[in-house]
Design a protein around this motif. Structure first.
Motif, PDB file in Angstrom:
ATOM      1  N   PRO A  10      -5.172   5.050 -13.485  1.00 41.40           N
ATOM      2  CA  PRO A  10      -4.069   5.907 -13.054  1.00 41.40           C
ATOM      3  C   PRO A  10      -3.510   5.495 -11.697  1.00 41.40           C
ATOM      4  CG  PRO A  10      -6.138   6.968 -12.536  1.00 41.40           C
ATOM      5  CD  PRO A  10      -6.483   5.668 -13.235  1.00 41.40           C
ATOM      6  N   ILE A  11      -2.299   5.955 -11.433  1.00 39.78           N
ATOM      7  CA  ILE A  11      -1.750   5.894 -10.079  1.00 39.78           C
ATOM      8  C   ILE A  11      -2.134   7.209  -9.419  1.00 39.78           C
ATOM      9  CG2 ILE A  11       0.335   5.737  -8.679  1.00 39.78           C
ATOM     10  CD1 ILE A  11       1.637   4.169 -10.905  1.00 39.78           C
ATOM     11  N   GLN A  12      -2.757   7.128  -8.270  1.00 39.45           N
ATOM     12  CA  GLN A  12      -3.247   8.326  -7.616  1.00 39.45           C
ATOM     13  C   GLN A  12      -2.106   9.194  -7.091  1.00 39.45           C
ATOM     14  OE1 GLN A  12      -6.474   9.176  -7.800  1.00 39.45           O
ATOM     15  NE2 GLN A  12      -6.712   7.276  -8.987  1.00 39.45           N
ATOM     16  N   ALA A  13      -2.422  10.444  -6.800  1.00 40.61           N
ATOM     17  CA  ALA A  13      -1.427  11.412  -6.347  1.00 40.61           C
ATOM     18  C   ALA A  13      -0.665  10.907  -5.125  1.00 40.61           C
ATOM     19  CB  ALA A  13      -2.109  12.743  -6.030  1.00 40.61           C
ATOM     20  N   LYS A  14       0.652  10.985  -5.192  1.00 41.82           N
ATOM     21  CA  LYS A  14       1.546  10.623  -4.094  1.00 41.82           C
ATOM     22  C   LYS A  14       1.395   9.161  -3.659  1.00 41.82           C
ATOM     23  CE  LYS A  14       3.162  14.844  -3.676  1.00 41.82           C
ATOM     24  NZ  LYS A  14       4.566  15.175  -4.055  1.00 41.82           N
ATOM     25  N   ALA A  15       0.825   8.337  -4.504  1.00 42.87           N
ATOM     26  CA  ALA A  15       0.579   6.938  -4.142  1.00 42.87           C
ATOM     27  C   ALA A  15       1.619   6.015  -4.767  1.00 42.87           C
ATOM     28  CB  ALA A  15      -0.820   6.519  -4.571  1.00 42.87           C
ATOM     29  N   LYS A  16       1.684   4.780  -4.249  1.00 42.19           N
ATOM     30  CA  LYS A  16       2.539   3.741  -4.798  1.00 42.19           C
ATOM     31  C   LYS A  16       1.670   2.621  -5.341  1.00 42.19           C
ATOM     32  CE  LYS A  16       6.158   4.680  -1.392  1.00 42.19           C
ATOM     33  NZ  LYS A  16       6.899   4.143  -0.223  1.00 42.19           N
ATOM     34  N   HIS A  17       2.099   2.049  -6.451  1.00 49.49           N
ATOM     35  CA  HIS A  17       1.349   0.966  -7.082  1.00 49.49           C
ATOM     36  C   HIS A  17       2.324  -0.156  -7.404  1.00 49.49           C
ATOM     37  CE1 HIS A  17      -1.110  -1.287  -9.897  1.00 49.49           C
ATOM     38  NE2 HIS A  17      -2.133  -0.493  -9.688  1.00 49.49           N
ATOM     39  N   SER A  18       1.983  -1.371  -7.011  1.00 51.44           N
ATOM     40  CA  SER A  18       2.868  -2.502  -7.261  1.00 51.44           C
ATOM     41  C   SER A  18       3.103  -2.699  -8.749  1.00 51.44           C
ATOM     42  CB  SER A  18       2.269  -3.779  -6.669  1.00 51.44           C
ATOM     43  OG  SER A  18       3.045  -4.904  -7.033  1.00 51.44           O
ATOM     44  N   LEU A  19       4.323  -3.076  -9.107  1.00 52.62           N
ATOM     45  CA  LEU A  19       4.613  -3.415 -10.497  1.00 52.62           C
ATOM     46  C   LEU A  19       3.874  -4.683 -10.908  1.00 52.62           C
ATOM     47  CD1 LEU A  19       6.268  -2.534 -12.984  1.00 52.62           C
ATOM     48  CD2 LEU A  19       8.150  -3.964 -12.137  1.00 52.62           C
ATOM     49  N   ASN A  20       3.435  -5.468  -9.947  1.00 54.97           N
ATOM     50  CA  ASN A  20       2.580  -6.645 -10.190  1.00 54.97           C
ATOM     51  C   ASN A  20       3.159  -7.571 -11.261  1.00 54.97           C
ATOM     52  OD1 ASN A  20       0.604  -6.168  -8.280  1.00 54.97           O
ATOM     53  ND2 ASN A  20      -0.685  -4.976  -9.660  1.00 54.97           N
ATOM     54  N   THR A  21       4.413  -7.925 -11.082  1.00 52.78           N
ATOM     55  CA  THR A  21       5.084  -8.790 -12.053  1.00 52.78           C
ATOM     56  C   THR A  21       5.757  -9.941 -11.317  1.00 52.78           C
ATOM     57  OG1 THR A  21       5.478  -6.947 -13.571  1.00 52.78           O
ATOM     58  CG2 THR A  21       6.846  -8.901 -13.851  1.00 52.78           C
ATOM     59  N   GLU A  22       5.627 -11.145 -11.863  1.00 60.50           N
ATOM     60  CA  GLU A  22       6.298 -12.300 -11.283  1.00 60.50           C
ATOM     61  C   GLU A  22       6.709 -13.277 -12.381  1.00 60.50           C
ATOM     62  OE1 GLU A  22       3.322 -11.445  -9.401  1.00 60.50           O
ATOM     63  OE2 GLU A  22       1.948 -12.184 -10.926  1.00 60.50           O
ATOM     64  N   MET A  46       4.559 -13.055 -15.871  1.00 57.38           N
ATOM     65  CA  MET A  46       3.249 -12.429 -15.776  1.00 57.38           C
ATOM     66  C   MET A  46       3.418 -10.973 -15.342  1.00 57.38           C
ATOM     67  SD  MET A  46      -0.235 -12.850 -15.661  1.00 57.38           S
ATOM     68  CE  MET A  46      -0.754 -14.475 -15.069  1.00 57.38           C
ATOM     69  N   CYS A  47       2.828 -10.046 -16.112  1.00 53.47           N
ATOM     70  CA  CYS A  47       2.845  -8.636 -15.752  1.00 53.47           C
ATOM     71  C   CYS A  47       1.415  -8.116 -15.734  1.00 53.47           C
ATOM     72  CB  CYS A  47       3.700  -7.827 -16.729  1.00 53.47           C
ATOM     73  SG  CYS A  47       3.794  -6.068 -16.337  1.00 53.47           S
ATOM     74  N   CYS A  48       0.994  -7.581 -14.601  1.00 54.15           N
ATOM     75  CA  CYS A  48      -0.369  -7.049 -14.432  1.00 54.15           C
ATOM     76  C   CYS A  48      -0.309  -5.577 -14.049  1.00 54.15           C
ATOM     77  CB  CYS A  48      -1.134  -7.838 -13.392  1.00 54.15           C
ATOM     78  SG  CYS A  48      -1.366  -9.579 -13.780  1.00 54.15           S
ATOM     79  N   PHE A  49       0.522  -4.819 -14.726  1.00 54.28           N
ATOM     80  CA  PHE A  49       0.685  -3.400 -14.402  1.00 54.28           C
ATOM     81  C   PHE A  49       0.077  -2.523 -15.483  1.00 54.28           C
ATOM     82  CE2 PHE A  49       2.969   0.617 -14.703  1.00 54.28           C
ATOM     83  CZ  PHE A  49       2.853   1.085 -13.399  1.00 54.28           C
ATOM     84  N   PRO A  50      -0.736  -1.520 -15.116  1.00 55.67           N
ATOM     85  CA  PRO A  50      -1.204  -1.284 -13.756  1.00 55.67           C
ATOM     86  C   PRO A  50      -2.356  -2.198 -13.327  1.00 55.67           C
ATOM     87  CG  PRO A  50      -2.065   0.392 -15.209  1.00 55.67           C
ATOM     88  CD  PRO A  50      -1.149  -0.450 -16.043  1.00 55.67           C
ATOM     89  N   ALA A  51      -3.064  -2.796 -14.321  1.00 58.77           N
ATOM     90  CA  ALA A  51      -4.211  -3.654 -13.951  1.00 58.77           C
ATOM     91  C   ALA A  51      -4.338  -4.867 -14.861  1.00 58.77           C
ATOM     92  CB  ALA A  51      -5.505  -2.838 -13.966  1.00 58.77           C
ATOM     93  N   ASN A  52      -4.393  -4.673 -16.162  1.00 59.87           N
ATOM     94  CA  ASN A  52      -4.583  -5.788 -17.098  1.00 59.87           C
ATOM     95  C   ASN A  52      -3.367  -6.703 -17.088  1.00 59.87           C
ATOM     96  OD1 ASN A  52      -6.890  -4.421 -17.682  1.00 59.87           O
ATOM     97  ND2 ASN A  52      -6.333  -3.827 -19.759  1.00 59.87           N
ATOM     98  N   CYS A  53      -3.617  -8.016 -17.197  1.00 66.40           N
ATOM     99  CA  CYS A  53      -2.550  -9.005 -17.069  1.00 66.40           C
ATOM    100  C   CYS A  53      -2.096  -9.540 -18.424  1.00 66.40           C
ATOM    101  CB  CYS A  53      -3.007 -10.177 -16.196  1.00 66.40           C
ATOM    102  SG  CYS A  53      -3.256  -9.736 -14.469  1.00 66.40           S
ATOM    103  N   TYR A  54      -0.789  -9.763 -18.520  1.00 69.20           N
ATOM    104  CA  TYR A  54      -0.167 -10.328 -19.716  1.00 69.20           C
ATOM    105  C   TYR A  54       0.740 -11.457 -19.252  1.00 69.20           C
ATOM    106  CZ  TYR A  54      -1.601  -5.783 -21.570  1.00 69.20           C
ATOM    107  OH  TYR A  54      -2.339  -4.672 -21.908  1.00 69.20           O
ATOM    108  N   ASN A  55       0.524 -12.662 -19.752  1.00 64.70           N
ATOM    109  CA  ASN A  55       1.332 -13.817 -19.387  1.00 64.70           C
ATOM    110  C   ASN A  55       2.111 -14.273 -20.608  1.00 64.70           C
ATOM    111  OD1 ASN A  55       2.316 -15.760 -17.626  1.00 64.70           O
ATOM    112  ND2 ASN A  55       0.677 -17.204 -18.034  1.00 64.70           N
ATOM    113  N   LYS A  56       3.433 -14.155 -20.558  1.00 68.22           N
ATOM    114  CA  LYS A  56       4.283 -14.406 -21.718  1.00 68.22           C
ATOM    115  C   LYS A  56       5.182 -15.613 -21.489  1.00 68.22           C
ATOM    116  CE  LYS A  56       2.723 -10.712 -23.788  1.00 68.22           C
ATOM    117  NZ  LYS A  56       1.920 -10.788 -25.035  1.00 68.22           N
TER     118      LYS A  56
END
Length: 218
Positions: free
Chosen positions: A110-122, A87-97
């Motif tokens: 978007p990823i905001q300035a100087k911010a971190k965003h989880s890869l959201n994958t498991e 499952m990958c939900c990066f940056p928001a929409n999810c795909y389950n393969k």
């Protein structure tokens, strides 16, 4: 009002795309940089059990190095999967393969300035085994024309790429060693430094019964 006002448009041409390693980077949960081209291994000893299987979720984040929001997506290539689904939900929409395939996620936010965003994958493992997938970041330029509510996103560069090995092992049977039900309590690399998860190469696993077992992850 034209349909264009409600539609996000993506540039599909990828020929001669430049590689940009100054806009985004991969980092771990502690903020350590995961270099472009690196292979990382995640093998939790007590993964969470979910309806989809046992969740193997690496703590990987994408960091925006700039002072502006950046639209990005991930080109994901699943090259091995012994069971379950990725499952990958990066940056928001999810795909389950459930099969080996290559796909690109939607740069929906978007990823905001100087911010971190989880890869959201498991990886949801149904049994002991492994899953291997590569993640290539894609960088987009967003423009908002008069009358548009959703910006047009043009693909302008490739970001860094990493390969992740999701590993679900039985700690009590690594290298065929029985530990009589003992649980792994610590991991060490070849230099004797304590690490959070098994890594590629030589590892030492310390169990609750006092035993230490050597294992090699290839």
């Amino acid at each position: 009002m034209s349909l264009m006002a409600f539609t996000t448009v993506y540039a599909q041409e990828e020929e001669e795309l430049e590689t940009d390693l100054t806009t985004l980077q991969f980092v771990d949960a502690d903020g350590n940089v995961i270099a472009d081209g690196a292979t990382v291994n995640f093998a939790p000893t007590d993964p969470e059990e979910t309806p989809g299987g046992f969740e193997i979720k690496p703590g990987i984040f994408v960091e925006n190095l700039t002072d502006e929001p950046v639209y990005t997506a991930a080109q994901v290539n699943i090259t091995a999967m012994s069971s379950g689904s990725l499952m990958c939900c990066f940056p928001a929409n999810c795909y389950n393969k459930f099969e080996l395939e290559e796909f690109t996620t939607d740069p929906s936010e978007p990823i905001q300035a100087k911010a971190k965003h989880s890869l959201n994958t498991e990886w949801y493992a149904e049994a002991y085994g492994s899953c291997t997938a590569s993640f290539q970041l894609k960088i987009y330029e967003a423009t908002l024309a008069p009358g548009q509510f959703v910006p047009t996103k043009d693909l302008i560069a490739n970001g860094p790429k990493i390969t992740v090995n999701f590993i679900y092992n039985d700690p009590a049977s690594i290298n065929g060693v029985s530990n009589d039900g003992a649980k792994a309590v610590a991991f060490y690399n070849a230099n004797g430094q304590q690490i959070n998860n098994l890594q590629k190469g030589l590892n030492f696993i310390k169990y609750s019964n006092g035993k230490t077992v050597k294992t090699v992850i290839k």
